[in-house]
Write a protein that holds these residues in place. Structure first.
Motif, PDB file in Angstrom:
ATOM      1  N   GLN A  21       0.824  -1.201   0.000  1.00  0.00           N
ATOM      2  CA  GLN A  21       0.000   0.000   0.000  1.00  0.00           C
ATOM      3  C   GLN A  21       0.862   1.255   0.000  1.00  0.00           C
ATOM      4  N   LEU A  59      -3.916   3.287   0.293  1.00  0.00           N
ATOM      5  CA  LEU A  59      -4.453   2.785  -0.967  1.00  0.00           C
ATOM      6  C   LEU A  59      -3.509   1.752  -1.560  1.00  0.00           C
ATOM      7  N   ARG A  61      -1.017   0.003  -3.851  1.00  0.00           N
ATOM      8  CA  ARG A  61       0.002   0.517  -4.760  1.00  0.00           C
ATOM      9  C   ARG A  61      -0.376   0.162  -6.197  1.00  0.00           C
ATOM     10  N   LYS A  66      -3.940   6.835  -9.975  1.00  0.00           N
ATOM     11  CA  LYS A  66      -3.717   8.141  -9.364  1.00  0.00           C
ATOM     12  C   LYS A  66      -4.881   8.514  -8.464  1.00  0.00           C
ATOM     13  N   LEU A  67      -4.617   9.423  -7.547  1.00  0.00           N
ATOM     14  CA  LEU A  67      -5.622   9.992  -6.655  1.00  0.00           C
ATOM     15  C   LEU A  67      -5.705  11.480  -6.961  1.00  0.00           C
ATOM     16  N   LEU A  99      -0.142   6.655  -7.622  1.00  0.00           N
ATOM     17  CA  LEU A  99      -0.215   5.698  -6.518  1.00  0.00           C
ATOM     18  C   LEU A  99       0.931   4.693  -6.566  1.00  0.00           C
ATOM     19  N   SER A 102       4.179   6.740  -1.617  1.00  0.00           N
ATOM     20  CA  SER A 102       3.458   7.546  -0.626  1.00  0.00           C
ATOM     21  C   SER A 102       3.708   9.032  -0.859  1.00  0.00           C
TER      22      SER A 102
END
Length: 220
Positions: A21, A59, A61, A66-67, A99, A102
Motif C-alpha cells: 500500500q 491505498l 500501490r 492516481k488519486l 499511486l 506515498s
C-alpha cells in the motif's frame, strides 16, 4: 510448525510486506476544504482536525493509478497552490498524485485581496450646475465611462466634481434620470470620512474610484 505459512500477522497492515500500500496525507495551510476522489480523504479547516477530519488514506500501490484532490476555499480565501503533487490543474483547484509511492500533500489557502470601494461617481468633464443642494448634470455622449457609472447610480452614492466656484463632494439623496446623459440630483454636502464609512466589501455596482485598498487586510 516448520514450513507453515500464513501464521504471522501484522498489527499495522501498512508495514506488512503482504499489504503493498501507499499512504497519502493532506495537510492544510490556511482555511479551506480538500477532498479526494478515492480513499475518503476530507480535510476541512473549519472542522475539529482530530475528530471530524480524515486527512490520510491508505491505498493499494498501483503504478498506473492516481488519486485526485480537489480544493475548495471558504468565502474569504482562495487557493494559492499546492506542494507534493505530481500534477496541478491550471486553475489550481485540483492536485493529482500517482499511486506508485506515498505522498504528503499540502494545500495552501490565503486570504483574498480586498478593496474598500465607495460608491463614488466622478463628474469630471461633464457640464455641472450646482444650485444649493440640486445638481444639474449634462454628460457628453462620448463620455461613456461616466454614462456607464451613472447607470448604476443609487440613493446614498457620492459624487465629486467642480464648478466655477470650486470643487465639491456630495451625497445623493434623490435623483431624476431624464435620459442617459441628463440628470437632476438632490444632494447633501459630504466629507471624505462619509465616503470611507459608506465603502463596502465588494461594492455591488461599479465604481470608478477606489478609496482604500489593503491586500493584507484579513476578515474573520
Amino acid at each position: 510448525m516448520a514450513g507453515s505459512v500464513g501464521s504471522a500477522f501484522a498489527l499495522y497492515p501498512g508495514t506488512d510486506s503482504r499489504y503493498d500500500q501507499v499512504r497519502v496525507e493532506v495537510v492544510l495551510s490556511g482555511r479551506g476544504l480538500v477532498v479526494s476522489d478515492i480513499g475518503g480523504i476530507r480535510n476541512y479547516s473549519e472542522f475539529d482536525p482530530y475528530k471530524d477530519n480524515k486527512p490520510t488514506a491508505w491505498l493499494a500501490r498501483n503504478p498506473s493509478g492516481k488519486l485526485v484532490l480537489t480544493a475548495t476555499p471558504i468565502d474569504s480565501t482562495r487557493i494559492l497552490g499546492w506542494s507534493g503533487c505530481d500534477q496541478v490543474s491550471s486553475d489550481l483547484s485540483q492536485c493529482s498524485v500517482a499511486l506508485d509511492s506515498s505522498h504528503q500533500v499540502m494545500a495552501k489557502f490565503g486570504y483574498k485581496s480586498t478593496e474598500l470601494n465607495a460608491a463614488m461617481h466622478d463628474l469630471s468633464g461633464a457640464a455641472v450646475v450646482l444650485d444649493t443642494n440640486v445638481v444639474l448634470l449634462n454628460i457628453l455622449p462620448s463620455h461613456s465611462e461616466l454614462i456607464d457609472s451613472l447607470q448604476q447610480l443609487q440613493t446614498g452614492d457620492f459624487i465629486v466634481g467642480s464648478t466655477a466656484a470650486g470643487g465639491f463632494l456630495r451625497k445623493v439623496t434623490a435623483f431624476d434620470r431624464i435620459d442617459s446623459t441628463t440628470y437632476r440630483l438632490t444632494t447633501l454636502d459630504a466629507a471624505l470620512k462619509d465616503v470611507i464609512a459608506k465603502g463596502t466589501w465588494g461594492c455591488p455596482h461599479p465604481s470608478p474610484m477606489v478609496i482604500f485598498a489593503d491586500t493584507n487586510l484579513r476578515r474573520r
